[in-house]
Design a protein around this motif. Structure first.
Motif, PDB file in Angstrom:
ATOM      1  N   ARG A  98       0.833  -1.199   0.000  1.00 30.87           N
ATOM      2  CA  ARG A  98       0.000   0.000   0.000  1.00 30.87           C
ATOM      3  C   ARG A  98       0.867   1.247   0.000  1.00 30.87           C
ATOM      4  N   GLY A  99       0.261   2.338  -0.428  1.00 22.61           N
ATOM      5  CA  GLY A  99       0.968   3.609  -0.458  1.00 22.61           C
ATOM      6  C   GLY A  99      -0.005   4.768  -0.422  1.00 22.61           C
ATOM      7  N   ALA A 100       0.543   5.980  -0.361  1.00 19.14           N
ATOM      8  CA  ALA A 100      -0.285   7.171  -0.205  1.00 19.14           C
ATOM      9  C   ALA A 100      -0.597   7.886  -1.514  1.00 19.14           C
ATOM     10  N   ALA A 101       0.220   7.685  -2.548  1.00 18.80           N
ATOM     11  CA  ALA A 101       0.020   8.403  -3.808  1.00 18.80           C
ATOM     12  C   ALA A 101       0.636   7.608  -4.953  1.00 18.80           C
ATOM     13  N   ALA A 102       0.092   7.805  -6.149  1.00 18.58           N
ATOM     14  CA  ALA A 102       0.621   7.168  -7.359  1.00 18.58           C
ATOM     15  C   ALA A 102       0.067   7.915  -8.572  1.00 18.58           C
ATOM     16  N   GLU A 103       0.535   7.519  -9.735  1.00 18.51           N
ATOM     17  CA  GLU A 103       0.038   8.074 -10.995  1.00 18.51           C
ATOM     18  C   GLU A 103      -0.163   6.945 -11.985  1.00 18.51           C
ATOM     19  N   VAL A 104      -1.059   7.183 -12.930  1.00 24.05           N
ATOM     20  CA  VAL A 104      -1.165   6.318 -14.099  1.00 24.05           C
ATOM     21  C   VAL A 104      -0.573   7.122 -15.246  1.00 24.05           C
TER      22      VAL A 104
ATOM     23  N   THR B  94       4.701   4.830  -8.803  1.00 27.81           N
ATOM     24  CA  THR B  94       4.673   5.387  -7.452  1.00 27.81           C
ATOM     25  C   THR B  94       5.806   6.394  -7.296  1.00 27.81           C
ATOM     26  N   PRO B  95       5.731   7.265  -6.286  1.00 24.28           N
ATOM     27  CA  PRO B  95       6.782   8.275  -6.107  1.00 24.28           C
ATOM     28  C   PRO B  95       8.188   7.693  -5.931  1.00 24.28           C
ATOM     29  N   ASN B  96       8.298   6.472  -5.407  1.00 26.79           N
ATOM     30  CA  ASN B  96       9.636   5.890  -5.232  1.00 26.79           C
ATOM     31  C   ASN B  96      10.104   5.122  -6.457  1.00 26.79           C
ATOM     32  N   GLY B  97       9.331   5.175  -7.553  1.00 28.24           N
ATOM     33  CA  GLY B  97       9.777   4.588  -8.808  1.00 28.24           C
ATOM     34  C   GLY B  97       9.260   3.201  -9.114  1.00 28.24           C
ATOM     35  N   TRP B  98       8.443   2.611  -8.254  1.00 29.14           N
ATOM     36  CA  TRP B  98       7.868   1.313  -8.583  1.00 29.14           C
ATOM     37  C   TRP B  98       6.932   1.470  -9.759  1.00 29.14           C
ATOM     38  N   ARG B  99       6.942   0.507 -10.678  1.00 30.33           N
ATOM     39  CA  ARG B  99       6.151   0.589 -11.912  1.00 30.33           C
ATOM     40  C   ARG B  99       5.455  -0.745 -12.165  1.00 30.33           C
ATOM     41  N   TRP B 100       4.139  -0.675 -12.385  1.00 31.92           N
ATOM     42  CA  TRP B 100       3.368  -1.857 -12.757  1.00 31.92           C
ATOM     43  C   TRP B 100       2.700  -1.610 -14.101  1.00 31.92           C
ATOM     44  N   PRO B 101       3.013  -2.394 -15.131  1.00 28.29           N
ATOM     45  CA  PRO B 101       2.309  -2.274 -16.413  1.00 28.29           C
ATOM     46  C   PRO B 101       0.836  -2.673 -16.224  1.00 28.29           C
ATOM     47  N   VAL B 102      -0.068  -1.873 -16.796  1.00 26.82           N
ATOM     48  CA  VAL B 102      -1.505  -2.102 -16.658  1.00 26.82           C
ATOM     49  C   VAL B 102      -1.989  -3.022 -17.769  1.00 26.82           C
ATOM     50  N   THR B 103      -2.729  -4.063 -17.373  1.00 23.32           N
ATOM     51  CA  THR B 103      -3.355  -4.976 -18.330  1.00 23.32           C
ATOM     52  C   THR B 103      -4.774  -4.530 -18.630  1.00 23.32           C
ATOM     53  N   THR B 104      -5.558  -4.286 -17.573  1.00 20.06           N
ATOM     54  CA  THR B 104      -6.915  -3.750 -17.707  1.00 20.06           C
ATOM     55  C   THR B 104      -7.096  -2.664 -16.660  1.00 20.06           C
ATOM     56  N   LEU B 105      -7.991  -1.709 -16.939  1.00 19.10           N
ATOM     57  CA  LEU B 105      -8.208  -0.603 -16.018  1.00 19.10           C
ATOM     58  C   LEU B 105      -9.671  -0.173 -16.076  1.00 19.10           C
TER      59      LEU B 105
ATOM     60  N   ALA C 161      -7.395  -2.000 -11.385  1.00 18.38           N
ATOM     61  CA  ALA C 161      -6.634  -2.425 -12.561  1.00 18.38           C
ATOM     62  C   ALA C 161      -5.982  -3.775 -12.319  1.00 18.38           C
ATOM     63  N   SER C 162      -5.929  -4.561 -13.376  1.00 18.29           N
ATOM     64  CA  SER C 162      -5.088  -5.758 -13.371  1.00 18.29           C
ATOM     65  C   SER C 162      -3.726  -5.296 -13.852  1.00 18.29           C
ATOM     66  N   VAL C 163      -2.690  -5.668 -13.113  1.00 15.28           N
ATOM     67  CA  VAL C 163      -1.344  -5.232 -13.464  1.00 15.28           C
ATOM     68  C   VAL C 163      -0.413  -6.433 -13.536  1.00 15.28           C
ATOM     69  N   SER C 164       0.655  -6.244 -14.290  1.00 13.98           N
ATOM     70  CA  SER C 164       1.709  -7.259 -14.383  1.00 13.98           C
ATOM     71  C   SER C 164       2.691  -7.032 -13.248  1.00 13.98           C
ATOM     72  N   PRO C 165       3.535  -8.019 -12.943  1.00 16.76           N
ATOM     73  CA  PRO C 165       4.566  -7.795 -11.919  1.00 16.76           C
ATOM     74  C   PRO C 165       5.399  -6.567 -12.257  1.00 16.76           C
ATOM     75  N   GLN C 166       6.007  -5.987 -11.250  1.00 20.93           N
ATOM     76  CA  GLN C 166       6.762  -4.755 -11.401  1.00 20.93           C
ATOM     77  C   GLN C 166       7.842  -4.862 -12.459  1.00 20.93           C
ATOM     78  N   GLU C 167       8.055  -3.722 -13.159  1.00 21.33           N
ATOM     79  CA  GLU C 167       9.131  -3.647 -14.142  1.00 21.33           C
ATOM     80  C   GLU C 167      10.475  -3.416 -13.474  1.00 21.33           C
ATOM     81  N   SER C 168      10.476  -2.644 -12.392  1.00 22.15           N
ATOM     82  CA  SER C 168      11.725  -2.370 -11.688  1.00 22.15           C
ATOM     83  C   SER C 168      11.428  -1.875 -10.297  1.00 22.15           C
ATOM     84  N   CYS C 169      12.365  -2.084  -9.391  1.00 18.96           N
ATOM     85  CA  CYS C 169      12.246  -1.537  -8.045  1.00 18.96           C
ATOM     86  C   CYS C 169      13.566  -1.745  -7.320  1.00 18.96           C
ATOM     87  N   ASP C 170      13.682  -1.122  -6.169  1.00 20.30           N
ATOM     88  CA  ASP C 170      14.900  -1.223  -5.388  1.00 20.30           C
ATOM     89  C   ASP C 170      14.700  -1.965  -4.074  1.00 20.30           C
TER      90      ASP C 170
END
Length: 104
Positions: free
Chosen positions: A17-23, A68-79, A88-97
């Motif tokens: 979970r998190g407080a903010a994100a963008e599509v 997300t603000p820390n750079g986590w990215r999930w490709p969207v399959t459906t929204l 949204a249905s999303v794929s596993p993350q593209e990148s993270c730390d």
């Protein structure tokens, strides 16, 4: 608030979970999101969030990515957006730390 994984070892699931994100549609902002969650099972990830603002045209385009603000990215399959709720249905993350569930 930094998103934190909540592993559910008995079923090998994750709740993040998190407080903010963008599509994003490419580099374009498609939606601004408030509090969000990602529930993940192997092969099935669901992203849910409160929609603060969105552009109808941009959220209908593909490919979309949740960022997300820390750079986590999930490709969207459906929204879908219903009122102020995005699901949204999303794929596993593209990148993270941080998380061990990321793929590159």
């Amino acid at each position: 608030m930094e998103p934190q994984p909540e592993p559910q070892p008995e079923r090998n699931t994750y709740h993040i979970r998190g407080a903010a994100a963008e599509v994003r549609w490419g580099f374009r902002l498609a939606a601004t999101l408030g509090p969000w969650t990602v529930d993940g099972l192997p092969g099935a990830w669901t992203f849910s969030a409160v929609v603060l603002e969105h552009d109808d045209f941009r959220v209908s385009q593909r490919p979309l990515t949740v960022v997300t603000p820390n750079g986590w990215r999930w490709p969207v399959t459906t929204l879908q957006i219903a009122g102020t709720t995005l699901t949204a249905s999303v794929s596993p993350q593209e990148s993270c730390d941080v998380l061990p569930v990321c793929s590159t």
